[in-house]
Design a protein around this motif. Structure first.
Motif, PDB file in Angstrom:
ATOM      1  N   SER A 160       0.331  12.775   4.509  1.00 29.45           N
ATOM      2  CA  SER A 160       0.378  13.739   3.355  1.00 29.45           C
ATOM      3  C   SER A 160      -0.383  13.337   1.850  1.00 29.45           C
ATOM      4  O   SER A 160      -0.564  13.919   1.253  1.00 29.45           O
ATOM      5  N   GLY A 161      -0.591  11.991   2.105  1.00 33.21           N
ATOM      6  CA  GLY A 161      -1.052  11.491   0.826  1.00 33.21           C
ATOM      7  C   GLY A 161      -0.145  11.244  -0.263  1.00 33.21           C
ATOM      8  O   GLY A 161      -0.591  10.927  -1.602  1.00 33.21           O
ATOM      9  N   GLY A 162       1.168  11.259  -0.012  1.00 28.38           N
ATOM     10  CA  GLY A 162       2.063  10.642  -0.808  1.00 28.38           C
ATOM     11  C   GLY A 162       2.661   9.598  -1.012  1.00 28.38           C
ATOM     12  O   GLY A 162       2.142   8.559  -0.412  1.00 28.38           O
ATOM     13  N   PRO A 163       3.767   9.106  -1.573  1.00 27.15           N
ATOM     14  CA  PRO A 163       3.937   7.763  -1.909  1.00 27.15           C
ATOM     15  C   PRO A 163       4.557   6.780  -0.466  1.00 27.15           C
ATOM     16  O   PRO A 163       4.372   5.872  -0.419  1.00 27.15           O
TER      17      PRO A 163
ATOM     18  N   ASP B 167       0.900  -1.302  -0.323  1.00 25.41           N
ATOM     19  CA  ASP B 167      -0.031  -0.187  -0.030  1.00 25.41           C
ATOM     20  C   ASP B 167       0.824   1.395  -0.049  1.00 25.41           C
ATOM     21  O   ASP B 167       0.597   2.143   0.492  1.00 25.41           O
ATOM     22  N   GLY B 168       1.916   1.056  -0.573  1.00 26.99           N
ATOM     23  CA  GLY B 168       2.854   2.335  -0.713  1.00 26.99           C
ATOM     24  C   GLY B 168       4.515   2.046  -0.268  1.00 26.99           C
ATOM     25  O   GLY B 168       4.681   0.971  -0.100  1.00 26.99           O
TER      26      GLY B 168
END
Length: 446
Positions: free
Chosen positions: A346-349, A320-321
């Motif tokens: 932050s919603g980043g990778p 999931d990332g």
């Protein structure tokens, strides 16, 4: 057709002579803990615990052996004579700094062991491995021969693996291995782009260079390795490290940036020409967009990045990332701890952060990423390697018992002259090469 591949991590076992000699000028942590008493047993167990946690999460985790230390062949080559006890006594009496250098357990930081290019990037479609000459530091410059033997014992099938000798051990071709190299890609088995980061141009006196601390990697060395590995311009980007960052204690690029998959996690002061580096990477990445995670000085001052080793964390692909495996010191530095809390939201990778205790290594100037060498392997290549070095529950238990049987729980500079220490190390390494199925790789075994 793209072959299914994985990124395997090969961690260095901390050696029995782990000590704090402060040998690495430019490495702030190493110098600040000079002459403290180290605990080799705890250091090795911390490293094994890190490996086990990652193996338990499903990552392919390999083990690389420590080196024989003190290294008597080096001392004899420098003119010390007599039996082993006499040699150790003489060097301890006349040149204790030299004894510390030939006793260093620095080979545990296998990010410096070699540069590795996967078969998806190379002209002959083999995995290429070049041991680093580490010519900037005497205590590390004696590592590459045994490193090369160990790598050949693990990656022995010439159908899949190509081994090169270290570059000439001169300053103009100073090479620090994977600590100044990372690979970005979409799928591990697809062609990627290899980012070589250098500190200076050796043959260009007019080029920018640090003034306080040495630049250990040269552009000339990076280009030579790219040629040896058969990389085309499509698969290689050469970027200069910011000289100001080197002078701030960022002795390797992996202290200020780390990449994996399509994600590059870096400090704004990492590269001399940041925008050009990003442009070059984006132009060469195929099938995926670059996910650049930039940390500003306002968020984390460079001094905090160096003291915490935020960027010397392992960046690992998960379902999931990206998982960021950070040293415990990251939670002890306020700016870094705050940043990590915001990073995962932050919603980043990068979607998860895990803390690892590698304090013994950290006090000598190496975080989680220093302890591992990354090797991308497709299914055929993974089957072809020496399976004895892949960490399983059984191997972990066996190595834990081995460490507890052979390692001391305290090591000072004075202990290095003890002839019994050399005997202890050799007995331990003889057992280890049998455990890992490596054959004879040490000078004392030949």
């Amino acid at each position: 057709m793209v072959k299914r591949a994985v990124e395997a991590n090969f961690d260095g076992l901390v050696g029995p002579t782990h000590n704090y000699a402060g040998l690495s000028w430019g490495n702030v942590a190493s110098r600040s803990n000079v002459n403290s008493v180290a605990n080799p047993r705890e250091a090795a167990l911390q490293g094994l615990a890190k490996m086990k946690r990652l193996a338990d999460r499903g990552y392919v985790q390999g083990v690389l052996p420590p080196h024989e230390r003190p290294h008597l062949p080096t001392l004899r080559a420098l003119g010390f004579t007599g039996n082993e006890g006499q040699v150790l006594s003489a060097v301890a009496r006349t040149d204790p700094a030299l004894l510390a250098a030939v006793s260093s357990a620095s080979a545990m930081w296998t990010a410096n062991a070699a540069t590795v290019s996967p078969s998806a990037d190379t002209a002959d479609q083999r995995v290429h491995l070049t041991p680093a000459n580490l010519s900037a530091k005497f205590h590390r410059s004696i590592e590459h021969r045994v490193t090369g033997r160990a790598l050949k014992a693990i990656f022995s099938d010439e159908r899949y693996f190509a081994h090169h000798s270290a570059l000439p051990s001169v300053s103009q071709f100073g090479d620090e291995g994977a600590a100044n190299h990372t690979r970005l890609c979409g799928d591990y088995g697809a062609p990627g782009v290899e980012l070589f980061v250098y500190g200076q141009e050796a043959f260009n006196d007019a080029a920018p260079a640090p003034v306080r601390f040495p630049a250990r990697q040269t552009l000339e060395a990076s280009r030579a390795i790219a040629r040896l590995h058969g990389l085309t311009d499509r698969h290689a980007v050469f970027a200069q490290q910011n000289p100001a960052a080197i002078d701030a204690g960022v002795f390797h690029n992996d202290v200020i940036a780390v990449g994996n998959g399509n994600c590059l996690f870096y400090h704004e002061q990492a590269f001399l020409h940041e925008s050009q580096v990003l442009t070059d990477l984006r132009e060469r990445l195929t099938g995926v967009e670059l996910a650049a995670v930039r940390v500003s000085s306002d968020q984390v001052p460079i001094a905090d990045a160096v003291s915490s080793y935020l960027f010397n964390s392992q960046l690992l692909a998960s379902a999931d990332g990206m998982l960021l495996a950070v040293p415990g010191e990251c939670r002890e530095v306020a700016s870094v701890s705050r940043y990590l809390d915001t990073l995962v939201q932050s919603g980043g990778p990068i979607t998860a952060v895990e803390v690892f205790d590698v304090k013994q290594s950290m006090r000598n100037g190496g975080g989680p990423a220093c302890l591992r060498l990354r090797v991308v392997l497709n299914e055929d290549e993974l089957r072809a390697i020496n399976q004895n070095v892949i960490l399983t529950d059984a191997l972990y238990e066996r190595l834990t018992v081995w460490v507890k049987a052979h390692y001391r729980d305290a090591m000072s500079q004075q202990d290095l002259a003890d002839p019994m220490l050399l005997d202890e190390v050799r007995k331990a390494l003889d057992e280890l090469t049998a455990i890992l199925g490596l054959g004879s790789i040490y000078d004392f075994q030949m």
